[in-house]
Motif scaffolding. Sequence first.
Motif, mmCIF file in Angstrom:
data_model
loop_
_atom_site.group_PDB
_atom_site.id
_atom_site.type_symbol
_atom_site.label_atom_id
_atom_site.label_comp_id
_atom_site.label_asym_id
_atom_site.label_seq_id
_atom_site.Cartn_x
_atom_site.Cartn_y
_atom_site.Cartn_z
ATOM 1 N N GLY A 42 -20.464 -4.946 -14.009
ATOM 2 C CA GLY A 42 -19.267 -4.181 -13.654
ATOM 3 C C GLY A 42 -18.309 -4.044 -14.819
ATOM 4 O O GLY A 42 -17.621 -3.022 -14.960
ATOM 5 N N ALA A 43 -18.269 -5.072 -15.683
ATOM 6 C CA ALA A 43 -17.414 -5.020 -16.873
ATOM 7 C C ALA A 43 -18.063 -4.238 -18.009
ATOM 8 O O ALA A 43 -17.444 -4.058 -19.069
ATOM 9 N N LYS A 44 -19.299 -3.775 -17.826
ATOM 10 C CA LYS A 44 -20.053 -3.009 -18.817
ATOM 11 C C LYS A 44 -20.245 -3.777 -20.129
ATOM 12 O O LYS A 44 -20.179 -3.216 -21.214
ATOM 13 N N ASP A 45 -20.488 -5.082 -20.019
ATOM 14 C CA ASP A 45 -20.674 -5.936 -21.198
ATOM 15 C C ASP A 45 -22.134 -6.364 -21.272
ATOM 16 O O ASP A 45 -22.550 -7.341 -20.646
ATOM 17 N N GLU A 46 -22.930 -5.620 -22.062
ATOM 18 C CA GLU A 46 -24.368 -5.864 -22.103
ATOM 19 C C GLU A 46 -24.711 -7.220 -22.705
ATOM 20 O O GLU A 46 -25.600 -7.924 -22.213
ATOM 21 N N MET A 93 -15.861 -7.843 -29.472
ATOM 22 C CA MET A 93 -15.930 -6.521 -28.834
ATOM 23 C C MET A 93 -17.141 -6.439 -27.911
ATOM 24 O O MET A 93 -18.228 -6.874 -28.261
ATOM 25 N N LYS A 94 -16.931 -5.865 -26.713
ATOM 26 C CA LYS A 94 -18.025 -5.772 -25.747
ATOM 27 C C LYS A 94 -19.091 -4.790 -26.218
ATOM 28 O O LYS A 94 -18.791 -3.709 -26.731
ATOM 29 N N GLN A 95 -20.329 -5.178 -26.011
ATOM 30 C CA GLN A 95 -21.455 -4.287 -26.267
ATOM 31 C C GLN A 95 -21.782 -3.562 -24.976
ATOM 32 O O GLN A 95 -22.284 -4.142 -24.022
ATOM 33 N N ASN A 127 -16.962 -4.845 -8.746
ATOM 34 C CA ASN A 127 -15.564 -4.421 -8.779
ATOM 35 C C ASN A 127 -14.616 -5.540 -9.201
ATOM 36 O O ASN A 127 -13.528 -5.267 -9.710
ATOM 37 N N VAL A 128 -15.027 -6.789 -9.017
ATOM 38 C CA VAL A 128 -14.261 -7.892 -9.613
ATOM 39 C C VAL A 128 -14.330 -7.786 -11.134
ATOM 40 O O VAL A 128 -13.316 -7.936 -11.841
ATOM 41 N N GLY A 129 -15.525 -7.518 -11.653
ATOM 42 C CA GLY A 129 -15.674 -7.356 -13.098
ATOM 43 C C GLY A 129 -14.858 -6.198 -13.640
ATOM 44 O O GLY A 129 -14.341 -6.256 -14.762
ATOM 45 N N ALA A 130 -14.713 -5.125 -12.835
ATOM 46 C CA ALA A 130 -13.941 -3.952 -13.252
ATOM 47 C C ALA A 130 -12.466 -4.039 -12.851
ATOM 48 O O ALA A 130 -11.710 -3.102 -13.121
#
Length: 448
Positions: free
Chosen positions: A90-94, A1-3, A308-311
Amino acid sequence: MKQKFQISGRMTDMTTGSPLSLILRFALPLVAASMLQQVFSLTDTMVLGVFAGNQAIAVLGVCLWPVWLQVSVLTNLGQAACLLAAVRFGAKDEAALRRAVGCVYRTAVWVGLLFIPALILLTKPFLRLQNTPEAIFDEAAEYLWIIFLGTVFLLVYNILSSLLRAVGDSLTSFYAILISAVINLGLDVLLVAGFGMGTIGAAAATSVSQVFAAVICLWKLRSYPVFHLRREELRFDPPLFKEYAGLCLPMMAQSFVIAGGGTYVQACINQYGVDFAAGVSAAGKLFSVLETGAIGLASACASFVSQNVGARQFGRIRSAVRQIMGLTLVVALVLGIGLWLAGPWLLRIYVTADALDCAVEQMHAYCIGLLLMYPMYSLRQTVQSLGNLQIPLLAALLQLAARMSTARFLPLWLGRSGIYYTGIAAWAVSVLLIGFIYPRQLRKCSRT
């Protein structure tokens, strides 16, 4: 799961909101700072021209491509760091972002340990390769040695400012460049005009000013918790390193190829003597003020596209690039007309009559080239941010062929003025290839 993490401070999330507005807000500090830096650099050149004459300007000319290669390789290292981090931001993955930052830090240390000694050892071979006149050879070597000793601070600045841009902070780069440029100018006046140290004083001023740029970025980075890494996040991560190297190496190969073409052209320029080299160098210094605008816009495009690639927001990318292409052409046209009209007057300030005619002729060629160079920079960064690093490298190889063939054959018909059009030829082949590939790469990226 993304942090996930919260957007804070000067971070900018470019995955929502008006694309053009976001890019312009992000780009303006970069463009303003870089242009101010180049204006101060132009003032440095004027100080050298007034107090040390055409020979000092010629030294700057023959050192252009070695210094360009140094800066470009470190910029490539930073650009790759920006792409690596911006996709994860961009993917919001800390957690992924922190591991990427740790990989960048480790790689930067390795590059510094290898690259700096190599630059110093290869200084004289590089100067001989481009037929540097004996009258300025030793002075040019000393200038480069001092510049290269400051590489560690330029490396720190490029890495840290790129990571800040990855999370949408371009203001820190603005302050770092602005303050270092003011310090550079002050030291230049003191050492060159005050103590008569010539190009050696100019090199020392540049190296000292880079310390301040690095420190400012380091200070600001500490205010973002996401960059406060734990020991395990600094461990060697082979897959992540492979990804970072996969971004860095093609960019660096581009830089070496472009520098090779520039070195060949400089060798052709040097054959026409010190005054001709000084004139071409002076025009190049003036043109570099406007070139930074293209680089700033391209850096903003890279951050926007990567986030935006990440999103997975490919429609936003298509819309933004279309708007940016129109903007770059309008800006290039306005700047080209302004440079054509004001350039001769500006050149008279810091170059003597012996070098003025060729300086003006070179500058006029640059005015035309702006219409090709501005869109080329943004398209190239966009294609790289979409994951295609091979086409920009191929474009660099075509640039090399265009520069060398233009410098070799055009003077046979036009005399030495044929040298002026090497840049136009290089930018033309590059923008045609990258412009052809871009829509195909965007479609390919959106389907994966």
